[in-house]
Enzyme design. Sequence first.
Site, PDB file in Angstrom:
ATOM      1  N   GLY A 277       0.760  -1.240   0.000  1.00  0.00           N
ATOM      2  CA  GLY A 277       0.000   0.000   0.000  1.00  0.00           C
ATOM      3  C   GLY A 277       0.789   1.286   0.000  1.00  0.00           C
ATOM      4  O   GLY A 277       0.197   2.362  -0.167  1.00  0.00           O
TER       5      GLY A 277
ATOM      6  N   PRO B  34       4.786  -4.922  -0.415  1.00  0.00           N
ATOM      7  CA  PRO B  34       4.723  -3.780  -1.337  1.00  0.00           C
ATOM      8  C   PRO B  34       4.771  -4.223  -2.796  1.00  0.00           C
ATOM      9  O   PRO B  34       5.524  -5.120  -3.153  1.00  0.00           O
ATOM     10  CB  PRO B  34       5.984  -2.981  -0.985  1.00  0.00           C
ATOM     11  CG  PRO B  34       6.945  -4.001  -0.470  1.00  0.00           C
ATOM     12  CD  PRO B  34       6.108  -5.065   0.207  1.00  0.00           C
ATOM     13  N   GLY B  35       3.963  -3.615  -3.629  1.00  0.00           N
ATOM     14  CA  GLY B  35       4.002  -3.883  -5.059  1.00  0.00           C
ATOM     15  C   GLY B  35       4.381  -2.610  -5.803  1.00  0.00           C
ATOM     16  O   GLY B  35       5.486  -2.456  -6.330  1.00  0.00           O
TER      17      GLY B  35
ATOM     18  N   ARG C 194      -5.114   2.309 -16.234  1.00  0.00           N
ATOM     19  CA  ARG C 194      -5.294   3.118 -15.026  1.00  0.00           C
ATOM     20  C   ARG C 194      -5.990   4.464 -15.277  1.00  0.00           C
ATOM     21  O   ARG C 194      -6.871   4.843 -14.498  1.00  0.00           O
ATOM     22  CB  ARG C 194      -3.957   3.328 -14.298  1.00  0.00           C
ATOM     23  CG  ARG C 194      -3.261   1.992 -13.919  1.00  0.00           C
ATOM     24  CD  ARG C 194      -2.080   2.178 -12.988  1.00  0.00           C
ATOM     25  NE  ARG C 194      -2.516   2.555 -11.657  1.00  0.00           N
ATOM     26  CZ  ARG C 194      -2.475   3.762 -11.180  1.00  0.00           C
ATOM     27  NH1 ARG C 194      -1.957   4.736 -11.903  1.00  0.00           N
ATOM     28  NH2 ARG C 194      -2.918   4.040  -9.991  1.00  0.00           N
TER      29      ARG C 194
ATOM     30  N   CYS D 236     -12.446   2.152 -29.558  1.00  0.00           N
ATOM     31  CA  CYS D 236     -13.750   2.783 -29.774  1.00  0.00           C
ATOM     32  C   CYS D 236     -14.476   2.990 -28.451  1.00  0.00           C
ATOM     33  O   CYS D 236     -15.486   2.332 -28.169  1.00  0.00           O
ATOM     34  CB  CYS D 236     -14.583   1.916 -30.710  1.00  0.00           C
ATOM     35  SG  CYS D 236     -13.656   1.472 -32.164  1.00  0.00           S
TER      36      CYS D 236
ATOM     37  N   TYR E  31       0.912  -2.186 -12.199  1.00  0.00           N
ATOM     38  CA  TYR E  31      -0.481  -2.247 -12.659  1.00  0.00           C
ATOM     39  C   TYR E  31      -0.624  -1.660 -14.067  1.00  0.00           C
ATOM     40  O   TYR E  31      -1.643  -1.082 -14.403  1.00  0.00           O
ATOM     41  CB  TYR E  31      -1.416  -1.550 -11.662  1.00  0.00           C
ATOM     42  CG  TYR E  31      -1.235  -2.066 -10.246  1.00  0.00           C
ATOM     43  CD1 TYR E  31      -1.643  -3.347  -9.915  1.00  0.00           C
ATOM     44  CD2 TYR E  31      -0.619  -1.292  -9.263  1.00  0.00           C
ATOM     45  CE1 TYR E  31      -1.444  -3.849  -8.636  1.00  0.00           C
ATOM     46  CE2 TYR E  31      -0.424  -1.785  -7.983  1.00  0.00           C
ATOM     47  CZ  TYR E  31      -0.845  -3.068  -7.669  1.00  0.00           C
ATOM     48  OH  TYR E  31      -0.645  -3.561  -6.409  1.00  0.00           O
TER      49      TYR E  31
HETATM   50  N1  LLP Z   1      -1.228  -7.087  -0.618  1.00  0.00           N
HETATM   51  C1  LLP Z   1      -2.526  -7.238  -0.923  1.00  0.00           C
HETATM   52  C2  LLP Z   1      -3.332  -8.195  -0.166  1.00  0.00           C
HETATM   53  C3  LLP Z   1      -3.094  -6.463  -1.955  1.00  0.00           C
HETATM   54  O1  LLP Z   1      -4.381  -6.611  -2.240  1.00  0.00           O
HETATM   55  C4  LLP Z   1      -2.284  -5.542  -2.672  1.00  0.00           C
HETATM   56  C5  LLP Z   1      -2.850  -4.741  -3.753  1.00  0.00           C
HETATM   57  C6  LLP Z   1      -0.926  -5.442  -2.319  1.00  0.00           C
HETATM   58  C7  LLP Z   1      -0.442  -6.202  -1.280  1.00  0.00           C
HETATM   59  C8  LLP Z   1       0.002  -4.501  -3.008  1.00  0.00           C
HETATM   60  O2  LLP Z   1      -0.383  -3.181  -2.850  1.00  0.00           O
HETATM   61  P1  LLP Z   1       0.591  -1.999  -3.342  1.00  0.00           P
HETATM   62  O3  LLP Z   1       1.818  -2.040  -2.488  1.00  0.00           O
HETATM   63  O4  LLP Z   1       0.910  -2.232  -4.766  1.00  0.00           O
HETATM   64  O5  LLP Z   1      -0.209  -0.778  -3.126  1.00  0.00           O
HETATM   65  N2  LLP Z   1      -4.782  -1.727  -9.785  1.00  0.00           N
HETATM   66  C9  LLP Z   1      -4.691  -0.690  -8.770  1.00  0.00           C
HETATM   67  C10 LLP Z   1      -4.080  -1.188  -7.502  1.00  0.00           C
HETATM   68  C11 LLP Z   1      -4.785  -2.397  -6.907  1.00  0.00           C
HETATM   69  C12 LLP Z   1      -4.118  -2.915  -5.681  1.00  0.00           C
HETATM   70  C13 LLP Z   1      -4.686  -4.216  -5.274  1.00  0.00           C
HETATM   71  N3  LLP Z   1      -4.065  -4.819  -4.151  1.00  0.00           N
HETATM   72  C14 LLP Z   1      -3.957   0.499  -9.366  1.00  0.00           C
HETATM   73  O6  LLP Z   1      -3.591   0.449 -10.538  1.00  0.00           O
HETATM   74  O7  LLP Z   1      -3.771   1.497  -8.700  1.00  0.00           O
END
Ligand code: LLP
Length: 393
Positions: A218, A251-252, A289, A320, A348
């Site tokens: 997050g 973290p992603g 996005r 389209c 993403y």
């Molecule tokens: N852990 C869980 C259980 C999650 O559901 C997620 C993201 C993460 C970790 C990683 O979160 P991050 O560190 O990346 O914020 N498609 C959306 C984001 C969806 C996130 C879903 N879950 C976008 O493009 O902003």
Amino acid sequence: MANYGSPLYVYSRSDIESNWREFDEAFGDHPHLVCYAVKANSNIAVLNVLAKIGAGFDIVSVGELERVLAAGGQASNCVFSGVAKTQDEIKRGLEVGIRCFNVESSAEMSRIEQVAQAMNTQAPISIRVNPNVDAKTHPYISTGLKENKFGVDIDDALALYEQAHNSKYINVQGLDCHIGSQLTELSPFIDALDKVLELITQLNDRGIEISHLDLGGGVGIRYDDETTIDIAKYVDAILDKVGDLDIILEPGRAIVGNAGVFVTKVEFLKQNSDKSFAIIDGAMNDLLRPAFYNAYHQVLPVNENAKGTEASWDLVGPICETGDFLAKDRQLSLSEGDYLALMSAGAYGFTMSSNYNSRPRVAEVMVSDKAHHLIRQRETIQDLFNTESVIND
Ligand code: LLP
């Protein structure tokens, strides 16, 4: 682009590595595992680069699990999240020996227990609790409120832990929470942490030992002018409160978001009395996005010295749909044939891309030192329908 064509995703290996290390090193000697959230960017070259430097992985499907294994990652460093793990997914997770299932409901706990029983083994679990805090982010990516589908209500978690603790086939390991994505303030994380620590105390009082605390992902990144969370401060704030609990993070975006760009070419310039449109070869199917979240990605010309028609351009794709835009009202000097980079597209971006309008998915390239490598070929037209068949009658 001469080598790979357009549109294209390009990632920086060194940025990915240094972003992961920033989390990892902030923990010092404290026991921890930084599990990269595979959903952000699941190319096996990205996973491989991270596996080589010791990353764990947060996965949400057996597809992601197999990607991690194919990329050289270790199952024992994988945590398995997601609200609806299938029997086959649970079975595969147990076979390869993942570190932990993050359980999201009582029904899912029963399913995991049944699969473990059938395999005569114990399933390692943590329960994902929903701490009911407002992550103050886009509603589509906020997950920690009572009205969201994720996790077990914090008030119900105790009973579920007791049930798990009493099961022969479940091995309670940890506690998990993830409150949302693209958070730019520390306070929601701390509010959630305080709530889950309280629960851990109650669990300890009942003789249920929790050996790790998974605080999810997050951490937000800068797309435009957001102030972002300082990672060292974030980790310090966690370590201040958690005693000697082993900490997992997921973290992603913070690992790959700003390590990637989406490159697209200007096909046509189209100006009418009200609007200036740059029609580009990239579209919402390639980078969803902006259309989906109204998300902002900075746009930079690939050739800094390019001179063209100065205007406030909307960058729109060939699809389209009126929603097919990648950027709006950007002051740029453009000519047909120019290449543009949509910044902060490493997370993403490709993973949310599709074949809508029968558009092949684009190529991905990784830059490592001064070399560039094709890490995913552009799909061919044949790829689009080679698993389809007509009915013969
Ligand atoms: N852990 C869980 C259980 C999650 O559901 C997620 C993201 C993460 C970790 C990683 O979160 P991050 O560190 O990346 O914020 N498609 C959306 C984001 C969806 C996130 C879903 N879950 C976008 O493009 O902003």
